[in-house]
Scaffold this active site. Structure first.
Site, PDB file in Angstrom:
ATOM      1  CB  CYS A   2      -7.070  -8.629   7.797  1.00  0.00           C
ATOM      2  SG  CYS A   2      -6.698  -8.506   9.737  1.00  0.00           S
ATOM      3  NE  ARG A  27      -4.108  -3.633   1.393  1.00  0.00           N
ATOM      4  CZ  ARG A  27      -4.300  -2.432   1.504  1.00  0.00           C
ATOM      5  NH1 ARG A  27      -4.785  -2.122   2.685  1.00  0.00           N
ATOM      6  NH2 ARG A  27      -4.184  -1.704   0.465  1.00  0.00           N
ATOM      7  CD1 TRP A  75       0.357  -8.394  10.288  1.00  0.00           C
ATOM      8  CD2 TRP A  75      -0.890  -7.109  11.979  1.00  0.00           C
ATOM      9  NE1 TRP A  75       1.329  -7.818  10.967  1.00  0.00           N
ATOM     10  CE2 TRP A  75       0.390  -7.095  11.870  1.00  0.00           C
ATOM     11  CE3 TRP A  75      -1.963  -6.559  12.544  1.00  0.00           C
ATOM     12  CZ2 TRP A  75       0.850  -6.103  12.824  1.00  0.00           C
ATOM     13  CZ3 TRP A  75      -1.405  -5.656  13.229  1.00  0.00           C
ATOM     14  CH2 TRP A  75      -0.082  -5.660  13.732  1.00  0.00           C
ATOM     15  CG  ASN A  99      -9.260  -5.201   7.805  1.00  0.00           C
ATOM     16  OD1 ASN A  99      -8.528  -5.144   8.758  1.00  0.00           O
ATOM     17  ND2 ASN A  99      -8.758  -4.625   6.731  1.00  0.00           N
ATOM     18  N   GLY A 100     -10.229  -5.086  11.378  1.00  0.00           N
ATOM     19  CA  GLY A 100     -10.377  -3.831  12.164  1.00  0.00           C
ATOM     20  C   GLY A 100     -10.243  -4.368  13.488  1.00  0.00           C
ATOM     21  CD  GLU A 484      12.641   4.745   4.253  1.00  0.00           C
ATOM     22  OE1 GLU A 484      12.135   5.048   5.327  1.00  0.00           O
ATOM     23  OE2 GLU A 484      12.345   4.040   3.550  1.00  0.00           O
ATOM     24  CE  LYS A 488      12.021   0.698   4.100  1.00  0.00           C
ATOM     25  NZ  LYS A 488      10.932   1.800   3.748  1.00  0.00           N
ATOM     26  CD  GLU A 491       9.788  -2.043   6.450  1.00  0.00           C
ATOM     27  OE1 GLU A 491       8.884  -2.189   6.922  1.00  0.00           O
ATOM     28  OE2 GLU A 491      10.423  -0.987   5.800  1.00  0.00           O
ATOM     29  CG  HIS A 507      25.930  14.188  22.230  1.00  0.00           C
ATOM     30  ND1 HIS A 507      26.218  15.057  23.095  1.00  0.00           N
ATOM     31  CD2 HIS A 507      25.818  14.754  21.034  1.00  0.00           C
ATOM     32  CE1 HIS A 507      26.878  16.065  22.740  1.00  0.00           C
ATOM     33  NE2 HIS A 507      26.719  15.888  21.272  1.00  0.00           N
ATOM     34  CE  LYS A 603       2.806  -1.143   0.745  1.00  0.00           C
ATOM     35  NZ  LYS A 603       4.116  -0.575   0.859  1.00  0.00           N
TER      36      LYS A 603
HETATM   37  O1  M6R Z   1       0.197   3.483   4.030  1.00  0.00           O
HETATM   38  P1  M6R Z   1       1.154   4.387   4.798  1.00  0.00           P
HETATM   39  O2  M6R Z   1       2.192   5.350   3.815  1.00  0.00           O
HETATM   40  O3  M6R Z   1       0.420   5.511   5.763  1.00  0.00           O
HETATM   41  O4  M6R Z   1       2.067   3.566   5.606  1.00  0.00           O
HETATM   42  C1  M6R Z   1       2.868   3.979   6.609  1.00  0.00           C
HETATM   43  C2  M6R Z   1       3.833   3.039   7.378  1.00  0.00           C
HETATM   44  O5  M6R Z   1       2.967   1.769   7.620  1.00  0.00           O
HETATM   45  C3  M6R Z   1       4.554   2.582   6.140  1.00  0.00           C
HETATM   46  O6  M6R Z   1       5.487   3.481   5.626  1.00  0.00           O
HETATM   47  C4  M6R Z   1       5.890   1.363   6.837  1.00  0.00           C
HETATM   48  O7  M6R Z   1       6.522   2.171   7.841  1.00  0.00           O
HETATM   49  C5  M6R Z   1       6.649   0.650   5.939  1.00  0.00           C
HETATM   50  N1  M6R Z   1       6.461  -0.595   6.179  1.00  0.00           N
HETATM   51  C6  M6R Z   1       8.035   1.107   5.808  1.00  0.00           C
HETATM   52  O8  M6R Z   1       8.747   0.370   4.889  1.00  0.00           O
END
Ligand code: M6R
Length: 608
Positions: A2, A27, A75, A99-100, A484, A488, A491, A507, A603
């Site tokens: 948050c 965030r 969030w 936040n937390g 990766e 991407k 998400e 497999h 984020k």
């Molecule tokens: O801030 P961080 O690099 O620790 O974050 C890790 C993951 O939360 C972050 O990479 C997440 O998977 C992204 N949304 C991927 O695009």
């Protein structure tokens, strides 16, 4: 997860809080709220479900001139996203943003209910608000009540609050959730993320865990949990306004994809030397003897940061003889039994430097006496502060929830660490020199994909946006890129996308192929070309809708082929990855999604 903002000074607080929340929206963005208070203790509380824009709409009809206030963008963890669960929470005399997670909130709620407290939301944060209000009734000061409450809670928090009894004071506190204070003449700014402070002041104080701050117009006084005064260290904030603006791009995600040549150059700058074929990382706090002793590297992260570790691990084991690299998902590692062999260095990888699971692993490894280095972007973040040394990736603010430029630079930084270890061991293999040369070439190669492939990828995206499922496959160093790439896509587009090692298709996953799927195949023209091509043929034989990303000039049988010209051999996966970043972006756009703030995400995951 948050965002928290706060202001006390001479100016009108509402616009400052709202613009701060806008910057922190990445965030968390399922609801938002602000409360301001005037000198006669009249509070104006505004809350709205949805994005900060909704709240701004409300503020237009409830303008205040108050110069004290706090705000929050949420969030959801406890309770659905709704106005009722939005912060600030108000109980008795107290308004609070949090936040937390307060883990023992049920017990506390039970106790408070017996004292006639009635709860309006489903949140743990409202319970904390009530607890402070309850203790405040018998305390000498709000500081004392906050300290008492924080001693009773189990969990993580970054909080900002005030009492209607004293409209000239905001109290803040942190444990496991970041808080930064900006100080200027006659005013104090509070934020959970430095981006909200940019343009207001560059003089900042990072709160440490266990600290409580009392903010007034005169400044801030810090205390420990026992209310003993603590000295605050004022630092200079190195973040400019440009870094947090879109600069002509439609979205932060596209801006950040395009920033990669520049951000990577700043990761590499002053660290690789082509003349001497060497690498030098300044902040490791390790001697050459210590580097020589390294036999095991554990790379720990979540999501994209985890894949960056995996990718770099594949590289490092190519140019070292006696170094084993293992990549670990932080949320798994923190709760399972694991063994750390002697001569291990742990690399803690995190863009934000605040990810709760990654931080927990760092703390556990430190407890076991393991040398921990950070691979972090956010300067001054918790992980950056708690590690024994490390490498800042220096990519600037990454605002888009989907991580792109951080990934490329994390891989580069971890690889450079591996090169430092190899150098210390006296290695001077051909691979080692090639890696250094290729790292130097990489920004230019990424530039060339961006220049030459974007148009074609954009067209493809329109065609493939209709699918609901995707398989991403690659072998060897293309495997982490497949993972990766799939992350991407899923998400930002909400297409169900899975990454697989191409050799695993037979497999199981090959059973999935039908007209509901498209496939992304990474086909590098290297020693595994024939093997990867066989996998493509297998998929084509089952009616695949394959998009091949390749650097070959040879004929490729696939529904679509993205040819990426590159001088690279070893670091080619990082160039292919840029092509898949663009594919994910344009598919999400074609589907009409909010690419910078995808649903359900935020984020920086500062809670478990
Ligand atoms: O801030 P961080 O690099 O620790 O974050 C890790 C993951 O939360 C972050 O990479 C997440 O998977 C992204 N949304 C991927 O695009």
């Amino acid at each position: 997860m948050c965002g928290i903002v706060g202001y006390i000074g001479q100016k009108e607080a509402q616009p400052i809080l709202l613009s701060g929340l806008k910057r922190l929206e990445y965030r968390g963005y399922d609801s938002a709220g602000i409360v301001t208070i005037d000198e006669k203790s009249k509070a104006t509380l505004l809350r709205a479900k949805g994005k900060v824009a909704e709240l701004e709409g409300k503020a237009l009809t409830h303008t205040t001139k108050d110069s004290v206030g706090i705000g929050h963008t949420r969030w959801a963890t406890h309770g659905e996203p709704s106005k009722r669960n939005a912060h600030p929470h108000h109980v008795g005399d107290i308004y609070l943003v949090h936040n937390g997670i307060i883990e023992n909130y049920q017990d506390l709620k039970h106790m408070l209910t017996k004292h006639d407290y009635i709860f309006k939301s489903d949140t743990d944060s409202e319970v904390l608000t009530a607890l402070i209000d309850f203790l405040y009734k018998d305390a000498d000061s709000l500081l004392e009540a906050v300290s008492g409450a924080l001693k009773m809670v189990v969990g993580a928090y970054g909080i900002a609050l005030f009492s209607v009894q004293n409209p000239d004071e905001i109290i803040i506190a942190r444990k496991g959730s970041p808080l930064i204070v900006g100080v200027a003449e006659g005013e104090v700014f509070i934020a959970s993320d430095a981006s909200a402070l940019v343009g207001h002041t560059d003089q900042v104080i990072y709160l440490h865990d266990g600290e409580i701050g009392v903010c007034t117009r005169e400044g801030i006084q810090l205390y420990d949990i026992e209310t003993q005064a603590v000295e605050a260290e004022v630092e200079k904030l190195e973040l400019d306004l440009q870094a947090i603006q879109k600069e002509g791009f439609d979205h932060f995600l596209l801006k950040e994809i395009y920033e990669q040549p520049k951000s990577l150059r700043s990761t590499l700058s002053g660290r690789i030397n082509l003349k001497t074929n060497s690498v030098k990382l300044g902040g490791l706090n390790m001697t050459d003897d210590e580097l020589r002793e390294v036999r095991n590297i554990m790379v720990i992260g979540c999501g994209t940061a985890f894949y960056a570790g995996m990718m770099a691990g594949y590289f490092i084991e190519q140019f070292t003889d006696d170094v084993a690299v293992r990549s670990e998902i932080a949320s798994e590692l923190r709760y399972r039994s694991f063994h750390v062999p002697d001569n291990t260095v742990a690399l803690i990888v995190s863009q934000s430097g605040e990810t709760a699971d990654t931080l927990a692993c760092l703390q556990e490894l430190k407890r076991r006496g393991v040398k921990c280095l950070g691979v972090v972007n956010a300067v001054g973040s918790t992980i950056a502060r708690e590690v024994d040394g490390g490498v800042y990736v220096h990519v600037g603010a990454e605002i888009s929830v989907a991580s792109t430029k951080a990934f490329t630079s994390q891989v580069a930084a971890i690889t450079m660490f591996g090169l430092m270890v190899a150098q210390a061991k006296g290695a001077s293999s051909k691979e080692l020199n090639t890696y250094i040369k290729e790292l130097d070439l990489l920004p230019g190669e990424i530039e060339s994909v961006l220049e030459n492939s974007t148009g074609e990828i954009k067209k493809l995206a329109k065609k493939y946006a209709k699918y609901e499922h995707a398989l991403y496959v690659g072998r060897d160093t293309q495997y982490p890129i497949a993972l990766e790439g799939a992350l991407k896509l899923k998400e930002v587009s909400y297409i169900q996308a899975e990454g697989y090692a191409a050799g695993e298709l037979k497999h199981g996953p090959i059973a999935l192929i039908d007209d509901r799927f498209f496939e992304v195949c990474y086909l590098q023209d290297n020693w595994l070309y024939e093997k990867s091509q066989s996998n493509l043929i297998e998929m084509n034989a089952r009616g695949a809708h394959a998009i091949v990303i390749t650097d070959t000039d040879k004929r490729v049988a696939a529904e679509a082929v993205v040819r990426v010209k590159t001088k690279l051999e070893l670091l080619t996966p990082l160039v292919f990855n840029v092509a898949s970043q663009l594919l994910a972006y344009y598919i999400a756009i074609a589907r009409g999604n909010d690419v910078d703030q995808p649903r359900n995400l935020a984020k920086s995951v500062t809670v478990e």
